[in-house]
Design a protein around this motif. Structure first.
Motif, PDB file in Angstrom:
ATOM      1  N   THR A  93       0.858  -1.171   0.000  1.00  0.00           N
ATOM      2  CA  THR A  93       0.000   0.000   0.000  1.00  0.00           C
ATOM      3  C   THR A  93       0.899   1.227   0.000  1.00  0.00           C
ATOM      4  O   THR A  93       1.825   1.325   0.804  1.00  0.00           O
ATOM      5  CB  THR A  93      -0.913   0.006   1.241  1.00  0.00           C
ATOM      6  N   ARG A 125       0.998   5.694  -0.569  1.00  0.00           N
ATOM      7  CA  ARG A 125       0.214   6.932  -0.557  1.00  0.00           C
ATOM      8  C   ARG A 125       0.538   7.705  -1.834  1.00  0.00           C
ATOM      9  O   ARG A 125       1.690   7.736  -2.259  1.00  0.00           O
ATOM     10  CB  ARG A 125       0.564   7.783   0.659  1.00  0.00           C
ATOM     11  N   THR A 126      -0.487   8.339  -2.419  1.00  0.00           N
ATOM     12  CA  THR A 126      -0.290   9.151  -3.608  1.00  0.00           C
ATOM     13  C   THR A 126      -1.041  10.467  -3.455  1.00  0.00           C
ATOM     14  O   THR A 126      -1.993  10.563  -2.678  1.00  0.00           O
ATOM     15  CB  THR A 126      -0.801   8.453  -4.890  1.00  0.00           C
ATOM     16  N   PHE A 169       3.150  16.956   1.658  1.00  0.00           N
ATOM     17  CA  PHE A 169       3.131  15.512   1.396  1.00  0.00           C
ATOM     18  C   PHE A 169       4.551  14.973   1.193  1.00  0.00           C
ATOM     19  O   PHE A 169       4.889  13.897   1.678  1.00  0.00           O
ATOM     20  CB  PHE A 169       2.267  15.231   0.161  1.00  0.00           C
ATOM     21  N   ARG A 180       4.526   8.084  -2.661  1.00  0.00           N
ATOM     22  CA  ARG A 180       5.499   7.874  -1.587  1.00  0.00           C
ATOM     23  C   ARG A 180       5.720   6.382  -1.534  1.00  0.00           C
ATOM     24  O   ARG A 180       4.845   5.617  -1.153  1.00  0.00           O
ATOM     25  CB  ARG A 180       4.974   8.384  -0.253  1.00  0.00           C
ATOM     26  N   SER A 193      -8.072   3.586   3.626  1.00  0.00           N
ATOM     27  CA  SER A 193      -7.150   4.580   4.169  1.00  0.00           C
ATOM     28  C   SER A 193      -6.481   4.129   5.469  1.00  0.00           C
ATOM     29  O   SER A 193      -5.461   4.654   5.849  1.00  0.00           O
ATOM     30  CB  SER A 193      -7.861   5.908   4.386  1.00  0.00           C
TER      31      SER A 193
END
Length: 97
Positions: A13, A15-16, A30, A72, A95
């Protein structure tokens, strides 16, 4: 001589955040400050690049087009990815994962 091998991407997983061209403060936050808006410097530079993100893993700034997502990665590195490639490579995740 090494032989070609087949590999499958492990399920991870990441994060974008989508670079809209207008959300530079959100992108900087970010990316932990490793993001900057740029102006193309002449015909030798791709005029579609509107920002850069620092890829710490490779110690280099990487061009980002408006409409690209910044990922990321699993080692905390940042890199841009086109939405089509993002959708072919990753699926939506909760999330809280």
């Amino acid at each position: 001589m090494p032989s070609v091998t087949m590999r499958r991407k492990r399920p991870v997983t990441v994060r974008t955040l989508l670079w809209t061209g207008l959300n530079q403060e959100e992108m900087r936050e970010f990316c932990g400050g490793a993001f900057r808006v740029i102006v193309p410097k002449g015909p030798s530079q791709d005029s579609r690049i509107t920002a850069e993100v620092f890829d710490e893993l490779h110690s280099t700034w990487v061009g980002v087009y408006t409409g690209h997502h910044v990922v990321r990665g699993v080692r905390g590195e940042f890199y841009p990815i086109d939405e089509t490639v993002l959708n072919e490579t990753y699926e939506p995740a909760d999330s809280d994962t």
